[in-house]
Design an enzyme around this catalytic site. Structure first.
Site, mmCIF file in Angstrom:
data_model
loop_
_atom_site.group_PDB
_atom_site.id
_atom_site.type_symbol
_atom_site.label_atom_id
_atom_site.label_comp_id
_atom_site.label_asym_id
_atom_site.label_seq_id
_atom_site.Cartn_x
_atom_site.Cartn_y
_atom_site.Cartn_z
ATOM 1 N N PRO A 1 0.849 -1.198 0.000
ATOM 2 C CA PRO A 1 0.000 0.000 0.000
ATOM 3 C C PRO A 1 0.880 1.242 0.000
ATOM 4 C CG PRO A 1 0.049 -1.007 2.187
ATOM 5 C CD PRO A 1 0.806 -1.926 1.274
ATOM 6 N N GLY B 1 7.170 -2.477 -3.260
ATOM 7 C CA GLY B 1 6.647 -1.124 -3.144
ATOM 8 C C GLY B 1 7.189 -0.214 -4.220
ATOM 9 N N CYS C 1 4.542 3.439 8.305
ATOM 10 C CA CYS C 1 4.760 4.682 7.562
ATOM 11 C C CYS C 1 5.713 5.600 8.326
ATOM 12 C CB CYS C 1 3.433 5.395 7.319
ATOM 13 S SG CYS C 1 3.616 6.955 6.413
ATOM 14 N N ASN D 1 9.572 -7.111 3.093
ATOM 15 C CA ASN D 1 9.430 -5.898 2.293
ATOM 16 C C ASN D 1 10.689 -5.046 2.427
ATOM 17 O OD1 ASN D 1 7.905 -2.760 2.804
ATOM 18 N ND2 ASN D 1 8.004 -3.718 0.807
ATOM 19 N N GLY D 2 11.087 -4.430 1.309
ATOM 20 C CA GLY D 2 12.244 -3.537 1.329
ATOM 21 C C GLY D 2 13.294 -3.905 0.307
#
EC number: 1.3.1.-
Length: 330
Positions: free
Chosen positions: A16, A224, A100, A200-201
């Site tokens: 997202p 992302g 975030c 993630n990353g």
């Protein structure tokens, strides 16, 4: 991979991203293989639940697959209410944002700022999980800063509270997007809990995705920033990690056609007054993968008429493809 009772089509997820993962972009990523896509982050402030902007962020269609909505806030009861409202609107998965790093989000004690307060994290998770009858997932970072990495602790809290899957971005909040992702810490989280862990990353290629899965032991990976201007990345990643095959990238002709359709859909989705502005950033990202040194970006950004945007964009693509004067837009 399963999230609650839902079997995902593969282990490649779209992260997202505020201002990016609207319905048109999610549709394109799903078309090229994203097994699950998430809405843009939704505030849990009741004053914005029924605004036009919120309705656009929540827009969903069946061709996108499961309807996964991400919420952000800091008040446990408000978060629970927001989750319930989104389920009423059709959300099948609720994702809680505790990752975030944006200052404007953290100033409200939302996003990754919550990692500083494990007790509050637990209260939020318990309230949200008990408020809905759909799977609840959580997205975090490895901690607030390098001196306060607590992703394993937060992971254990999440599991105890009934969270169905945990996404870990491999950086602290203090790191923002600098440095390299901390795959060792994602691995530590995976080894400490039994619920699915999503890594993630810095996953910007199929080979990197396979490496991260193997190294961390994660159940899935989430892409992302690497998807910006490059939605076909999902196709390559899915083929390698699910079928152990290397797929050819779409031809330049196919990419140009998809970009035109994407821009046209943005115009339709947001309307003439806003669509052309949203289109500018996407075209800039696409150009990085087609002609990064092109001055066309300046030309495109000066245009405020949606129809003219499409005409100029198609003419530019025709020059690249050596198909001058073959226009399909009018």
């Amino acid at each position: 991979m399963r999230i609650g009772s839902y079997q995902l089509r593969n282990r490649v997820l779209l992260a997202p991203m505020a201002g990016i993962t609207d319905q048109p972009f999610r549709r394109l990523c799903a078309y090229y293989g994203a097994g699950l896509t998430f809405s843009e982050m939704m505030s849990t402030n009741p004053q914005v639940w029924h605004t036009e902007k919120s309705k656009l962020r929540l827009a969903h269609s069946e061709d996108l697959g499961l309807n996964a909505v991400q919420i952000a806030g800091s008040d446990p009861l408000e978060m629970a209410q927001a989750a319930a409202i989104n389920v009423e609107y059709g959300a099948q998965i609720i994702d809680i944002n505790m990752g975030c790093p944006a200052k404007k989000v953290n100033r409200k004690l939302a996003g990754s700022a919550l990692l500083q307060f494990p007790d509050l994290v637990e209260k939020i998770l318990r309230e949200v999980v008990s408020a809905v009858n759909v799977p609840v997932t959580l997205k975090i970072r490895t901690g607030w800063d390098k001196s306060n990495r607590n992703c394993v602790q937060i992971g254990k809290i999440a599991e105890q509270c009934g969270i169905q899957a945990l996404t870990v971005h491999g950086r602290t909040r203090a790191c923002l997007f600098e440095g390299e992702a901390e795959y060792d810490n994602i691995k530590a989280v995976k080894q400490a809990i039994a619920i699915p862990v999503i890594a993630n990353g810095d996953i910007d290629s199929a080979r990197k995705a396979k490496f991260v899965l193997n190294y961390t032991g994660a159940d899935a990976i989430m892409i992302g920033r690497a998807a910006l201007g490059n939605p076909w990345l999902f196709q390559a990643v899915e083929n390698l990690i699910e079928h152990n095959s290397i797929s050819q990238m779409p031809s330049l002709k196919e990419k140009c056609g998809q970009i035109l359709r994407h821009i046209q859909e943005l115009h339709q989705f947001y309307g003439e007054q806003k669509g052309y502005r949203i289109a500018r950033k996407h075209v800039a990202w696409y150009l990085q993968g087609i002609q990064p040194d092109s001055v066309f970006k300046q030309t495109f950004n000066a245009i405020s008429d949606p129809k003219e945007q499409l005409i100029v964009l198609e003419d530019f693509f025709n020059l690249i493809l050596d198909k001058k004067n073959v226009r399909t837009t009018t």
